[in-house]
Structure formats: C-alpha cells, structure tokens
Design an enzyme around this catalytic site. Structure first.
Site, PDB file in Angstrom:
ATOM      1  NE  ARG A   5      18.831   7.937   9.678  1.00  0.00           N
ATOM      2  CZ  ARG A   5      18.439   6.859   8.976  1.00  0.00           C
ATOM      3  NH1 ARG A   5      17.287   6.257   9.227  1.00  0.00           N
ATOM      4  NH2 ARG A   5      19.204   6.374   8.016  1.00  0.00           N
ATOM      5  CG  HIS A  34      14.089   7.586   5.991  1.00  0.00           C
ATOM      6  ND1 HIS A  34      14.037   6.813   7.130  1.00  0.00           N
ATOM      7  CD2 HIS A  34      14.057   6.726   4.952  1.00  0.00           C
ATOM      8  CE1 HIS A  34      13.979   5.537   6.774  1.00  0.00           C
ATOM      9  NE2 HIS A  34      13.982   5.450   5.470  1.00  0.00           N
TER      10      HIS A  34
END
Lengths: 224, 224
Positions: free
Chosen positions: A39, A42
């Site tokens: 994440r 990301h």
C-alpha cells in the site's frame, strides 16, 4: 464524455503491476508485512519503500488487533488525518485524531517555547497513552515520543514513524525504532529520509483494511 | 526534556542541504521555477522531481499573480486541501476548496455512473472555471479537466497536474500538459508515476509563499 474506469478496478490493476515489478526486481516481501509495503508503494509509486520499511516483530498484527478493539490513531498532522479511511474507522468503532490545531496544545507550545508537534504528542500521552501514534511529518514529534517512552508515561499500541526530510529525520526514526524495540512496543518505520503524511496515512489504511476484512486486491487470486 | 529546534531553523537548514546536493549533482534549476522545485524536494526528500517537474512558460508567475488577486485553489482531495497554508491564503484573501465531499457531487457521480473525482471537477468548472486546479491524486480528475478544456467550459489560471500511481497516471499528465500548452493555459506537471497530495500542496504553498513575500530560505543569503 469518455467512460471513466472505476477506482476499485484501478486499484486492482495497480496492485497487479506492483506485484509484477516486485517480482521482476526479485524482491520478496515478508507475508505479514506485505499489505503495508504494497500500500505504501501504491501511494508513492516508489519501490524504495520495499527496502526502507522496517517492522518490529508482528507489528502489523498488533496494529490490526488494536484497531479491531476500536483504538484511536493519533497523527501529527491534519493532512495525515485527512488521508485515513473514515468508513473503515467507523466500521471498527475506531477513531483518528490530530491535536495540532487544539487551542490547549498551541497555548502549551507557546508557554514552553516548544513546537506544536511536540506539545500535541505530550497532550496525546495524557488523553490516550495507548493509542497508535502515526508520525508522518515532524521529527520533533518522534523525539518527544522517545522522551515520553523513557519517562514511562506512554505505552502505544503501535508507533508508525515515517517523517520525511533532511534534518533530524533519519536519526529520529532510528532512535524511536530502537526505543520501541527495547520496550517491546510495536513499531513500523521508514528508514532514511523519505516518508510523509501520505505514507503515514497509507500504513494506517493498510492496517484498517486488514482489520475490516476489505480484501487487498493481491488476495483476490489474480496473482497466482 | 531536550530543547527542540524550531521549524523555521529546520526549514532553513533543509533548504541549504537541498541546494548543496543539487549543486553536487550538477543540477541547475531555472530561476523562475526554483522555489517550486525546491519545495517539492523539501516535501518528498526525492531529487527525482528536479528532473520530472515540467512547467509551461511563466507558469509559476501566472500562478503567483493569480493568488495575489485572491483566486481560488480547487483540489481533488481533502488531503491536499489540508496541506495548503491557511495563513498564506488568508493573507491574500485567496481560498482553497475541495468538492469531493460535497453531497451534490456525490449525487451527480452516482447518477452519471462516474467517480466523485470527475464529478467534483465538473462541479468546479461551473462554480469557479478560472480557479487554480491542483490534482494530486486522481488521473480521472485530470482526464475530466481535459474534456472540460476541450469543451471550452474551463479556463483555469493554472493547472497543477501531479497525481501518483500506476494506471493512466503517466498518460493523463502528458495529455493535460499538451492540452494546456495548446491553449496557452499555464501548467505545472510531475511527469512519470510520482506525485501525490503532498506534492500538490507543496506546489501550492511555494506559490503562496512567493505571493505573500514569505522568503524562501534560499533567498536569505546563506547560499552564497
């Protein structure tokens, strides 16, 4: 007007690209930390975090369990606070707070000749000493946390130590990670200069999504 | 408790380190863009932005002039909005807004089967078509801006195009930069995958600090 791809599809494709590039770079993530590392990549498009994120043992699991029990996340900036998923917090009866703009914190900072970041951590230590502390901006906030740990007035469920910058940042993250390690306090830190409010929020969201059972696209089978 | 260094001192030292490392890397910034590039590096600790930030001619000056006239900044996330300096806005009678959480925007997005990011740009085009548009998150918001530019319903004072990510991001930034260039609309874009809400806020703050005359530490003489 063109058709716009939905955010969930974009996220799934993004996570697929991240997996492929990690694999090309022969980077294997520890399974217990993978959701957090993925994440953060990301959120930043920066694969350096696969190398710089450091975790005390089971830190992710401690953070997830704490959120499942409805703990509070304390951030050092309103920006990090704004990036934390409110629906996920609500689903867990958890909360997130930033005391930087609190009038009492501003008054204390002025009286003590210190920064609001420091005063906000001292204030949080009084009102929620067992919270998750997520610091994405101020190394001074991290150093204040170290002082409070040394004074035994703080026992966080998890410390997320990811300030960004050029002065005191590298050192403050190393210091807090060691302080946590010595006291068996879970800690997730981004070593080196990089980090920031978006990184702090991304780590919180990875924990929240895991706690709520919102599937990481990586778990949906397209990877295997 | 230890003495904590004040934020202004930390910023000055940080900017000095950034200048030194740019110089070591033989990177010379165009003087008209330097305040923006330096502040983005300060916010991200990532020198790649010295290469990836792209500016149409005099884009920084147009942005600064527009803020001096009290223009509005529209962001695509509340996180970017949270990072923009409120005292600087107030000093200029300028404002910043994000329409993502507007109930009308949510209703439109649902009715049209599009994203809130797209609907928020369409809404902004109605209420403030000459604003500064700062997009740090959603490539779909940038593509919506391109549509609105093509339809001649939008004439921004400046477009700040810095979403981060893996899907449609690189292309959307190239597309909006070209669209702005073709229409003589000032544009600042971070080419490639990187960017984000902190980068969008940092660019806005660099413009605001220049507009208010808050000195960039680089201008304070310690560099020479």
């Amino acid at each position: 007007m063109r058709q716009h791809t939905l955010p969930a599809d974009i996220e799934r494709t993004s996570m697929q690209i991240i997996s492929e590039e990690l694999s090309q770079q022969k980077i294997e993530l520890a399974p217990e930390n993978a959701a957090v590392v993925r994440r953060v990549i990301h959120t930043t498009a920066d694969f350096e975090y696969a190398h710089t994120l450091r975790f005390t043992q089971n830190a992710v699991q401690y953070g997830v369990d704490s959120l499942k029990r409805g703990n509070t996340i304390v951030t050092d900036t309103n920006m990090a606070l704004a990036g934390i998923s409110k629906p996920s917090l609500a689903a867990l009866d958890a909360t997130a707070q930033c005391f930087m703009a609190d009038p009492q914190v501003a008054a204390t900072a002025k009286r003590q000749g210190t920064t609001r970041a420091v005063a906000s951590m001292q204030y949080a230590a009084q009102v929620c000493p067992n919270a998750i502390f997520a610091v994405g901006n101020a190394p001074t906030a991290l150093l204040a946390l170290c002082d409070l740990l040394e004074q035994n007035v703080l026992r966080p469920a998890l410390v997320i130590a990811v300030p960004v910058g050029f002065v005191n940042v590298v050192e403050s993250k190393e210091k807090v990670f060691s302080a946590c390690l010595a006291r068996n306090i879970p800690c997730i830190a981004a070593m080196g200069r990089k980090g920031g409010s978006t990184v702090a929020a991304a780590i919180c969201n990875a924990l929240l999504y895991t706690a709520t059972g919102r599937l990481d696209p990586a778990a949906r089978g397209w990877q295997g």
